[in-house]
Motif scaffolding. Structure first.
Motif, short mmCIF file in Angstrom:
data_model
loop_
_atom_site.label_atom_id
_atom_site.label_comp_id
_atom_site.label_asym_id
_atom_site.label_seq_id
_atom_site.Cartn_x
_atom_site.Cartn_y
_atom_site.Cartn_z
N ARG A 296 0.83 -1.20 0.00
CA ARG A 296 0.00 0.00 0.00
C ARG A 296 0.86 1.26 0.00
NH1 ARG A 296 -5.31 -1.15 3.86
NH2 ARG A 296 -6.38 -2.41 2.29
N TRP A 298 0.43 5.53 0.51
CA TRP A 298 -0.34 6.72 0.86
C TRP A 298 0.40 7.95 0.35
CZ3 TRP A 298 -0.41 2.44 3.86
CH2 TRP A 298 -1.63 2.03 4.42
N GLN A 326 -7.99 5.91 -3.23
CA GLN A 326 -9.16 6.06 -2.36
C GLN A 326 -8.81 6.95 -1.19
OE1 GLN A 326 -10.55 2.20 -1.13
NE2 GLN A 326 -10.39 1.33 -3.18
N THR A 328 -8.84 8.16 2.61
CA THR A 328 -8.70 7.34 3.81
C THR A 328 -9.14 8.14 5.04
OG1 THR A 328 -6.43 8.03 4.28
CG2 THR A 328 -6.73 6.19 2.73
N GLU A 329 -9.06 7.47 6.19
CA GLU A 329 -9.41 8.13 7.44
C GLU A 329 -8.39 9.21 7.81
OE1 GLU A 329 -6.77 4.68 8.23
OE2 GLU A 329 -8.61 5.00 7.07
N MET A 335 -4.95 6.50 -0.58
CA MET A 335 -4.19 5.25 -0.61
C MET A 335 -4.46 4.50 -1.90
SD MET A 335 -4.49 1.69 -0.22
CE MET A 335 -6.00 1.39 0.69
#
Length: 369
Positions: A296, A298, A326, A328-329, A335
């Motif tokens: 992954r 970020w 997408q 993310t929080e 990410m």
């Protein structure tokens, strides 16, 4: 609108000379040509699971070192059957699963809604359960599931000794061990063992043919002859005894021949790619180094801008970076999952960094405008 974006993305990827993440999408005609090249002139289709299907099952059983393997049209179907078997032979309806596991997140909890089982979660930590966590379960379970790697935690794997200990504790408690090995092939380098030795820790193992190997679809579960007989019966009951499956089976056999030998190189090169990405401003790579050929990334930008910049870079320069960003929080951070396969092998860490900086320049120019 979504179809328009998807169409542009596919067209852009097909037009790229270089791809960092993923593979170039193929047309139906191209896939048919691949199948024709694999099939000999006298090869006949399968009928209700014979012929080619049996050949593939034997091949998988040899690769995993098990007495038998059973082909399924989908992994969701295969895993339902494996968990049902565990409940019936142990008399225990509970299954130990991770809350981020594929059965919980991506299979609509089919094991529960269609098979009547229920889950217990040994841990919520973003990794597979440890031996201590399995030993601490306060009720007996029929099956303990390990997802190798745990995709929704970032494609993470346990160490070999940790996995072996946890599997041993599960068995000592009277549970079956099931490996959700949709990505088992690429787990082998990190675990330091071949697929057969890995599968030897489990009572049943599921593998996918379209993930990593590039097949059209399909999966298999492997284990004992008794398990295989049960799996064939329940495959039929679930509607998986298809009249002919030769396109998917041929593509699976082709993937085993062509892609499987390359997987260790993909895993090794993922570390090179990850090292380049980690130098981008504000980048976070996880895990670092990657455990498999997927990991992954970020970046501190909104997903919409990253997706727009990725598409523009592809359409204007013929270079595909990474898609599917997408939000993310983490506010302002998006990410993407990176998949290092054949096209990425030509990229150095410097190439990755240079292209990533060009991508970020596009975002900054757009924001300034």
């Amino acid at each position: 609108m979504a179809d328009d974006v998807r169409g542009r993305r596919i067209a852009a990827m097909r037009g790229c000379d270089r791809l960092l993440s993923g593979v170039r999408p193929a047309t139906v005609r191209e896939r048919l040509a691949e199948l024709t090249a694999v099939a000999g002139p006298e090869l006949m289709p399968d009928y209700y699971g014979d012929g080619l299907v049996g050949d593939l099952e034997e091949r998988v059983a040899r690769l995993l070192g098990t007495p038998a393997a059973v082909y399924f049209p989908t992994g969701t179907m295969a895993q339902q059957v494996a968990l049902r078997y565990g409940a019936e032979v142990t008399g225990r309806r509970a299954v130990a699963l991770h809350p981020l596991g594929h059965q919980e997140v991506h299979e609509r909890r089919a094991y529960a809604d269609l098979t009547g089982l229920r889950s217990v979660h040994p841990t919520t930590a973003p990794r597979n359960p440890t031996a201590a966590e399995i030993a601490a379960l306060d009720e007996p379970v029929g099956t303990v599931v390990f997802e190798l790697p745990l995709r929704d935690a970032g494609f993470v794997l346990p160490g070999w000794a940790e996995l072996a200990e946890a599997a041993g504790v599960a068995r000592a408690a009277g549970a079956r061990v099931h490996f959700d090995g949709a990505r088992l092939w690429e787990s082998a380098p990190y675990l330091g063992r071949g697929p057969a030795e890995i599968a030897g820790l489990a009572d049943s193992t599921y593998v996918s043919f379209y993930k990593t190997l590039g097949g059209l679809s399909g999966a298999a579960v492997a284990g004992t002859d008794d398990f295989a007989g049960y799996a064939r019966a329940w495959r039929h009951r679930h509607g998986g005894q298809l009249f002919q499956q030769w396109p998917a089976v041929l593509s699976a056999l082709a993937g085993i021949e062509r892609e499987l030998p390359l997987v260790p190189e993909y895993v090794r090169h993922a570390r090179v790619v990850a090292a380049g990405l980690a130098k981008l401003p504000g980048a976070v790579v996880f895990p670092q180094p990657p455990h498999t050929h997927q990991f992954r990334l970020w970046l501190p930008h909104p997903a919409a801008r990253l997706n727009q910049a990725t598409l523009a870079l592809a359409e204007q320069e013929g270079v595909w970076f990474a898609g599917g960003w997408q939000d993310t929080e983490l506010p302002g951070h998006a990410m993407a999952e990176i998949s290092v396969q054949g096209p990425a092998l030509e990229w150095s860490a410097g190439d990755v960094l240079e292209t990533g900086l060009r991508l970020l320049d596009r975002i900054q120019d757009r924001a300034a405008g």
